[in-house]
Design a protein around this motif. Structure first.
Motif, short mmCIF file in Angstrom:
data_model
loop_
_atom_site.label_atom_id
_atom_site.label_comp_id
_atom_site.label_asym_id
_atom_site.label_seq_id
_atom_site.Cartn_x
_atom_site.Cartn_y
_atom_site.Cartn_z
N GLU A 188 -69.36 -6.15 27.97
CA GLU A 188 -69.04 -7.40 28.66
C GLU A 188 -70.25 -8.31 28.82
N ALA A 203 -76.67 -12.34 23.01
CA ALA A 203 -75.81 -12.89 21.95
C ALA A 203 -76.34 -12.54 20.56
N ASP A 256 -71.70 -14.74 17.60
CA ASP A 256 -71.20 -15.35 18.83
C ASP A 256 -71.32 -16.87 18.85
N GLY A 278 -68.04 -18.80 19.33
CA GLY A 278 -67.48 -18.61 20.68
C GLY A 278 -68.26 -19.40 21.73
N ILE A 338 -74.52 -13.54 27.02
CA ILE A 338 -73.10 -13.91 27.15
C ILE A 338 -72.33 -12.85 27.94
N GLU A 343 -68.45 -11.32 27.66
CA GLU A 343 -67.31 -11.32 26.75
C GLU A 343 -66.24 -10.39 27.31
N HIS A 344 -65.00 -10.86 27.33
CA HIS A 344 -63.86 -10.03 27.71
C HIS A 344 -62.90 -10.03 26.53
N GLY A 346 -63.17 -9.79 23.39
CA GLY A 346 -63.53 -10.60 22.24
C GLY A 346 -63.65 -12.09 22.51
N VAL A 347 -63.40 -12.53 23.75
CA VAL A 347 -63.51 -13.95 24.11
C VAL A 347 -64.73 -14.13 25.01
N ILE A 348 -65.56 -15.14 24.70
CA ILE A 348 -66.76 -15.39 25.51
C ILE A 348 -66.37 -16.27 26.70
N CYS A 354 -71.98 -18.04 29.40
CA CYS A 354 -73.23 -17.93 28.63
C CYS A 354 -74.35 -18.66 29.36
#
Length: 448
Positions: A303, A307, A311, A314, A345, A347-348, A350-352, A355
């Motif tokens: 998580e 980066a 990335d 994203g 970053i 990330e959850h 696969g989504v950022i 940051c």
């Protein structure tokens, strides 16, 4: 005088409110070293725990009794024996431990029964309940050493403890456990507190100890420039443990840290090491942003991370809406690609979602935290805090003394987290040359 008081008290009280809400209904396991009680700190610790409980926190209190047992042994002309960092409990030591535990239990119950007017305990009702919540097993013989009546936790009566907490009582545990045959075993406060926190899946495990916490550079003496590491990611704590010799004294680096790591590995998200020598250490750690001791925190590495080139897309997607509304200065894709190793970053799946970038100015011992962004979907969930903490850790690891941000919209968020406003002339020369005087960004600095 009252005006000055209002100006200090009201903002302070408001700043504490989010932490009161956050901790209401949570379960904290607090381990107090016997040395804290020997040093005369019990009355103030009891007052602070009563206050914490009054704000809706469920408290399990585990007391240690190392110095008290040694005092009883000395009175009987008996030498304390230790091995592998544990007491070897013979018949005499077991008697002394039972006497010390009984005495301390009465002292602790008395401390929570105070209700004198004009004291923090006035009007408080703290019911303290202790009992046979711990089943123990013998340590046995280790490397040829027979530990006799020293034991380890076999089982925790989770249902019994939770029912007691749900009644509104505080649970008090002595470092004793009993076998199914009724035999008593002397345990360590640290192991009992860790096992109970793990079994209850407590929200916090807190040790009030002789040590102030973990130093940022453990092999160097503490100083103004070398303070306590207030937040230690689990991975960093495990690395530190791997490089530390086996602890034999409570003041050894690994003595409390090993228990914090074990608790985090077993599902307790946050474990703390606090100095009992500082009055109000519990309140400072729980209700003040940066705290006072060391907090070991289990941040899932997938998580929160640095980066990589993968990335860039994203990050662009995350920051674009904030560039369009003028909150952030526009950054080109090739600029982000070039500087990707500066970015941290969250990330959850696969989504950022958050940051920030760190641009160091080593000659000025500072760094800029730039492109600080949290997705509207996850705002208010602490992602900004996590990013800030990681950026601070990265800056400290570089030997920097401060970090700064330039902002036109979010100054209050940073000020709440220890930043102070300075004149743009404060900026390092290289950054001052790039400062956009038309944008009139505020410059905010936080000392590390």
């Amino acid at each position: 005088m009252s005006t000055v008081f209002n100006f200090t008290f009201v903002p302070w009280f408001r700043s504490v409110a989010p932490y009161i809400h956050m901790h209401r209904g949570k379960t904290f396991v607090v381990g107090i070293a016997g040395e804290a009680i020997a040093a005369g700190k019990l009355a103030h610790i009891a007052q602070d725990l009563a206050l914490i409980q009054s704000m809706g926190v469920k408290v399990v209190l585990v007391h240690g009794f190392r110095p008290q047992v040694n005092e009883q042994l000395a009175a009987k002309g008996h030498e304390p024996k230790y091995s592998h960092g544990m007491r070897v409990t013979d018949e005499v030591a077991l008697d002394c431990a039972q006497e010390a535990a009984g005495q301390l239990r009465y002292e602790i119950e008395a401390a929570f029964s105070q209700g004198l007017p004009n004291t923090p305990m006035a009007g408080s009702t703290v019911r303290v309940i202790s009992g046979n919540f711990i089943t123990a097993r013998p340590v046995g013989i280790v490397d040829g050493v027979d530990f006799q009546h020293s034991g380890l936790v076999r089982k925790v009566d989770v249902d019994g403890i939770m029912r007691t907490l749900d009644m509104g009582a505080m649970v008090l545990l002595s470092p004793f456990g009993f076998s199914p045959t009724g035999e008593a075993f002397n345990l360590t406060m640290e192991e009992v507190a860790t096992s109970v926190a793990a079994e209850l899946q407590a929200d916090k495990l807190i040790f009030l100890t002789e040590v102030p916490g973990i130093l940022i550079h453990p092999n160097e003496p503490a100083s103004e420039d070398n303070p306590i590491d207030t937040e230690l990611p689990l991975a960093a704590a495990k690395k530190m443990l791997a490089e530390s010799p086996n602890p034999t004294q409570p003041t050894d680096l690994a003595f409390y840290l090993q228990h914090c790591v074990k608790a985090c590995e077993e599902g307790v998200e946050r474990s703390h090491i606090l100095p009992f020598a500082v009055d109000g250490a519990l309140l400072l750690e729980i209700y003040v942003h940066d705290g006072i001791g060391t907090m070991v925190v289990d941040e899932k590495l997938e998580e929160l991370r640095e980066a990589t080139a993968d990335d860039v897309g994203g990050i662009l997607q995350l920051i674009e809406p904030f560039e369009q509304d003028g909150t952030l200065v526009r950054r080109e894709r090739n600029e982000i690609e070039r500087d990707i190793d500066h970015y941290t970053i969250i990330e959850h799946d696969g989504v950022i979602f958050a940051c920030a970038a760190l641009y160091p100015y080593p000659e000025a011992k500072t760094a800029e935290m730039a492109a600080v962004t949290v997705s509207p979907q996850s705002q208010g969930q602490g992602d900004g805090e996590k990013i800030l903490k990681r950026i601070e850790q990265r800056a400290r690891a570089m030997g920097l003394k401060s970090i700064f941000v330039l902002t036109t919209r979010t100054m209050h968020w940073f000020i709440k987290r220890g930043f102070v406003q300075v004149d743009p002339d404060w900026l390092p020369e290289a950054r001052k040359r790039k400062y956009n005087w038309n944008r009139k960004s505020l410059v905010l600095v936080k000392k590390l």
